[in-house]
Motif scaffolding. Structure first.
Motif, PDB file in Angstrom:
ATOM      1  N   LYS A 164      39.640  -2.777  -0.486  1.00 37.42           N
ATOM      2  CA  LYS A 164      39.274  -3.878   0.653  1.00 37.42           C
ATOM      3  C   LYS A 164      40.154  -4.936  -0.029  1.00 37.42           C
ATOM      4  CE  LYS A 164      36.671  -6.546   2.703  1.00 37.42           C
ATOM      5  NZ  LYS A 164      36.481  -7.887   2.002  1.00 37.42           N
ATOM      6  N   LYS A 165      40.486  -5.278  -1.101  1.00 37.08           N
ATOM      7  CA  LYS A 165      41.176  -6.348  -1.694  1.00 37.08           C
ATOM      8  C   LYS A 165      42.704  -6.526  -1.102  1.00 37.08           C
ATOM      9  CE  LYS A 165      43.055  -4.908  -5.973  1.00 37.08           C
ATOM     10  NZ  LYS A 165      43.293  -5.366  -7.215  1.00 37.08           N
ATOM     11  N   ASP A 166      43.203  -5.106  -0.421  1.00 34.67           N
ATOM     12  CA  ASP A 166      44.564  -5.091   0.110  1.00 34.67           C
ATOM     13  C   ASP A 166      44.477  -5.470   1.956  1.00 34.67           C
ATOM     14  OD1 ASP A 166      45.691  -4.558  -2.308  1.00 34.67           O
ATOM     15  OD2 ASP A 166      45.635  -2.421  -1.917  1.00 34.67           O
ATOM     16  N   ALA A 224      31.615  -7.207  12.931  1.00 35.75           N
ATOM     17  CA  ALA A 224      32.681  -6.748  11.873  1.00 35.75           C
ATOM     18  C   ALA A 224      32.724  -7.693  10.562  1.00 35.75           C
ATOM     19  CB  ALA A 224      33.942  -6.978  12.495  1.00 35.75           C
ATOM     20  N   VAL A 225      32.373  -9.041  10.874  1.00 35.86           N
ATOM     21  CA  VAL A 225      32.230  -9.972   9.564  1.00 35.86           C
ATOM     22  C   VAL A 225      31.184  -9.409   8.886  1.00 35.86           C
ATOM     23  CG1 VAL A 225      31.448 -12.383   8.967  1.00 35.86           C
ATOM     24  CG2 VAL A 225      32.895 -12.146  10.921  1.00 35.86           C
ATOM     25  N   VAL A 230      34.148  -9.660   5.888  1.00 39.13           N
ATOM     26  CA  VAL A 230      35.428 -10.454   6.066  1.00 39.13           C
ATOM     27  C   VAL A 230      35.074 -11.757   6.753  1.00 39.13           C
ATOM     28  CG1 VAL A 230      36.871  -8.473   6.174  1.00 39.13           C
ATOM     29  CG2 VAL A 230      35.885  -9.237   8.342  1.00 39.13           C
ATOM     30  N   THR A 231      35.864 -12.643   6.745  1.00 43.67           N
ATOM     31  CA  THR A 231      35.735 -13.909   7.765  1.00 43.67           C
ATOM     32  C   THR A 231      36.510 -13.753   9.145  1.00 43.67           C
ATOM     33  OG1 THR A 231      37.970 -14.832   7.174  1.00 43.67           O
ATOM     34  CG2 THR A 231      36.280 -15.186   5.346  1.00 43.67           C
ATOM     35  N   MET A 248      42.448  -1.051  14.430  1.00 43.79           N
ATOM     36  CA  MET A 248      43.315  -1.104  13.435  1.00 43.79           C
ATOM     37  C   MET A 248      42.981  -2.110  12.363  1.00 43.79           C
ATOM     38  SD  MET A 248      46.755  -0.992  15.872  1.00 43.79           S
ATOM     39  CE  MET A 248      46.438  -2.631  16.762  1.00 43.79           C
ATOM     40  N   VAL A 249      43.672  -1.702  11.248  1.00 42.63           N
ATOM     41  CA  VAL A 249      43.581  -2.458   9.951  1.00 42.63           C
ATOM     42  C   VAL A 249      45.040  -2.827   9.482  1.00 42.63           C
ATOM     43  CG1 VAL A 249      42.688  -2.810   7.633  1.00 42.63           C
ATOM     44  CG2 VAL A 249      41.335  -1.644   9.479  1.00 42.63           C
TER      45      VAL A 249
END
Length: 382
Positions: A164-166, A224-225, A230-231, A248-249
């Motif tokens: 997640k941090k990536d 999604a937030v 996520v922000t 997509m991510v």
């Protein structure tokens, strides 16, 4: 064998889920079903899948259902909010598919979490209204919330195996709806029939209108937030008319993971029901040769201000997302009943949000109070 409670079984998500159960009776068993009003269709589902408990909108519908049911295997019939909450927390089920439309899904979602049921979430309004409360309660109770929306399922799948941090950016795709190429000066002539004619997806009336206004994507931004922690600044909306790339991510090294498939909700539903397994749906891959190209566009927020409403609700937080959602539900219902025109959907949402005095960090009662206020205000504006 996974034992299911399906809330909203007569809608497009619910019927697709039951198609999957029909295809894989060795993997799934239906324990509880709920529906609001379509009693004839609902009774056929009950006769086929033989749930132990069912719930409908009110006592009159419960009596109608009791008369419609055939055979000796009759389930317990409940009705109203208490009935839906009981179905959501039914002791003999493992997973609850929340496919109800609108704010009505919030309390059943909380009941399912309290009962420690795994949740397959198709009701995006639940997280829009009370995402912080829902996700905190799910964490406390060690309950998994698996996304059923095709876009959030795609993001969920693209995050698998990655840290997640990536993550750098979530690319949330949208078909653009039926009016993507329509000039804004022609919006005043849009009819209900026009708005219900979605170019790529076959969905229920409410979500089809939300797709025509792009409010569906606005709701998905807020969802999604909360789902992915996520922000809103990390989310970018792309118009993708072919609806093959479901989302997509993007990662900080410049890599992008995309999830693709046919524009058919069964893929996302089945993955939520069977994750981490993938079950055979006998579904064809997209024909990339005949497609020739996959295209992406920037959304036109002047034509479709719903995205701006959603980003503003994300920014201000508090009770504003619930107010936006409630005003949209009232506006869409009024449009479906031909009481307002298409453009007034946007005006009604915008004005209701402007008139609201936002409350920070509301509890559940504060959210429900804001929801009720927004519905009353939107009705008075109509």
């Amino acid at each position: 064998m996974k034992r299911l409670s399906i809330l909203g079984s007569t809608g497009s998500i619910g019927t697709s889920a039951l198609d999957i159960v029909r295809m894989h009776p060795d993997r799934f068993q239906v324990k509880a079903l709920t529906a609001a009003n379509n009693i004839d269709f609902f009774s056929k589902q009950i006769d086929e899948f033989k749930p132990e408990l069912v719930a409908v909108f009110d006592e009159e519908k419960a009596l109608e259902l009791s008369r419609a049911l055939k055979g000796s295997s009759r389930p317990e019939i409940l009705f109203g909010e208490a009935g839906f909450n009981e179905a959501a927390s039914y002791g003999d089920c493992d997973m609850v598919l929340l496919a109800m439309v609108g704010a009505a899904g919030l309390k059943p979602a909380l009941c399912a979490i309290e009962a420690k049921k795994q949740i397959a979430l198709a009701n995006k309004e639940t997280l829009v209204m009370a995402g912080e409360i829902i996700m905190a309660k799910a964490l406390e109770k060690n309950v998994s919330i698996l996304p059923v929306d095709s876009e959030h399922s795609a993001i969920f799948q693209c995050l698998k195996g990655n840290r997640k941090k990536d993550l750098k950016t979530i690319f949330l795709t949208a078909s653009g709806g039926p009016f993507r190429e329509k000039p804004f000066d022609e919006f005043k002539n849009i009819t209900l029939k026009d708005a219900l004619n979605h170019p790529t997806w076959n969905m229920g009336h409410k979500i089809t209108i939300d797709s025509a206004t792009l409010m569906n994507k606005g709701l998905e931004i807020i969802e999604a937030v909360h789902l992915f922690d996520v922000t809103h600044e990390e989310i970018k909306v792309l118009i993708h008319p072919q609806s093959i790339v479901h989302s997509m991510v993007g990662y900080k090294d410049g890599s992008i993971m995309a999830q693709m498939g046919q524009p058919d909700m069964k893929g996302a539903i089945s993955y939520a029901l069977s994750e981490p397994d993938r079950i055979n749906l006998q579904m064809d891959f997209p024909d990339f040769i005949s497609l020739h190209s996959l295209t992406f566009e920037k959304p036109d927020t002047q034509k479709f201000p719903s995205l701006l409403f959603a980003f503003e609700a994300c920014k201000q937080k508090g009770t504003l997302p619930a107010v936006m959602n409630a005003a949209n539900e009232v506006a869409v219902k009024a449009f479906l009943e031909k009481r307002i025109d298409f453009l007034n959907i946007f005006r009604l949402i915008s004005r209701t949000m402007e008139l609201h005095t936002r409350i920070d960090n509301p509890d559940l009662s504060g959210i429900i109070e804001a929801d009720c206020w927004a519905r009353d205000k939107a009705q008075s504006l109509i």
